[in-house]
Design an enzyme around this catalytic site. Structure first.
Site, PDB file in Angstrom:
ATOM      1  N   GLU A 261       1.217  21.844  15.071  1.00 21.53           N
ATOM      2  CA  GLU A 261       1.268  20.402  14.844  1.00 21.53           C
ATOM      3  C   GLU A 261       1.433  19.661  16.167  1.00 21.53           C
ATOM      4  OE1 GLU A 261       0.696  18.962  12.089  1.00 21.53           O
ATOM      5  OE2 GLU A 261       0.940  20.556  10.605  1.00 21.53           O
TER       6      GLU A 261
ATOM      7  N   CYS B 207       9.141  19.220   6.576  1.00 19.77           N
ATOM      8  CA  CYS B 207       8.634  19.850   7.808  1.00 19.77           C
ATOM      9  C   CYS B 207       8.575  18.824   8.934  1.00 19.77           C
ATOM     10  CB  CYS B 207       7.261  20.468   7.567  1.00 19.77           C
ATOM     11  SG  CYS B 207       7.351  21.962   6.551  1.00 19.77           S
TER      12      CYS B 207
HETATM   13  N1  PCA Z   1       6.684  22.991   3.730  1.00 17.59           N
HETATM   14  C1  PCA Z   1       7.135  21.641   3.468  1.00 17.59           C
HETATM   15  C2  PCA Z   1       8.624  21.688   3.608  1.00 17.59           C
HETATM   16  C3  PCA Z   1       8.997  23.126   3.609  1.00 17.59           C
HETATM   17  C4  PCA Z   1       7.732  23.856   3.775  1.00 17.59           C
HETATM   18  O1  PCA Z   1       7.622  25.072   3.936  1.00 17.59           O
HETATM   19  C5  PCA Z   1       6.433  20.607   4.332  1.00 17.59           C
HETATM   20  O2  PCA Z   1       5.282  20.832   4.734  1.00 17.59           O
HETATM   21  O3  PCA Z   1       7.014  19.552   4.616  1.00 17.59           O
END
Ligand code: PCA
Length: 195
Positions: A80, A143
């Site tokens: 990201e 996340c």
């Molecule tokens: N994915 C979620 C939160 C925890 C996870 O594994 C997300 O993409 O925000």
């Protein structure tokens, strides 16, 4: 140069019985590129997860914090590029919180770029034969929240912060997800060592 890299992964959420990030983290080696690998599992909880990650990063003296989460619906492993200062939950987190367009940090800056080399990390994953791409949105759920809180806390310090989303287990099995994380970490560590 030796150092420490802290991987955080997430517990299951949204009624799922597993989380691909957790399964992948369990298969990581104990050292990568000469760095000691530390790991922790985070609750899927706005605010709390990021605070726990910051505490653990400080406790172990991490040089790099690489948070990992599952992105159902994605078929590639995605480092990201950006964390944004907004919380929006389509489903409640595991504490029952369901924020709607509130800031992660009141009056915090709009966004932080990852302090890890996301393009190089995506290339390193692709070179291992695993689909990868840079992502420019970590979403607005937990996340992104952890990524933003870590980025804000360590901004201007020597600690590097990044986030990677891995596909759900049906799209990428845990051994390949762990290999992708290892290759991405190697690329990040190489960049840190080069400073
Ligand atoms: N994915 C979620 C939160 C925890 C996870 O594994 C997300 O993409 O925000």
């Amino acid at each position: 140069m030796t150092g420490r890299i802290l991987f955080t992964s997430f517990e299951p959420f949204g009624g799922d019985s597993e989380n691909a990030s957790l399964n992948a983290a369990a298969l990581l080696p104990d050292t990568i590129g000469g760095f000691e690998v530390c790991r922790m599992t985070l609750p899927v909880a706005f605010g709390r997860a990021g605070e726990l990650a910051i505490s653990e990063a400080e406790r172990v003296g991490a040089d790099i914090v690489l948070s990992v989460g599952q992105a159902a619906g994605r078929s590639a492993v995605t480092p990201e590029a950006v964390a944004v200062n907004i919380r929006y939950a389509r489903i409640p987190d595991n504490d029952g919180a369901c924020p709607c367009d509130t800031p992660v940090i009141t009056h915090g800056r709009e966004a932080f770029f990852s302090s890890l080399p996301v393009r190089r990390m995506a290339e390193a994953i692709s070179e291992a034969g695993i689909p990868a791409d840079v992502s420019y949105s970590a979403g607005t759920y937990v996340c992104n929240d952890v990524f933003y809180l870590l980025s804000a806390h360590f901004f201007g310090t020597a600690v590097r912060v990044g986030f990677i989303h891995v596909p759900a287990a049906g799209s990428l099995d845990a051994p390949r997800a762990a290999l992708a994380l290892t290759r991405a970490a190697e690329a990040a560590i190489t960049a840190v060592k080069a400073i």
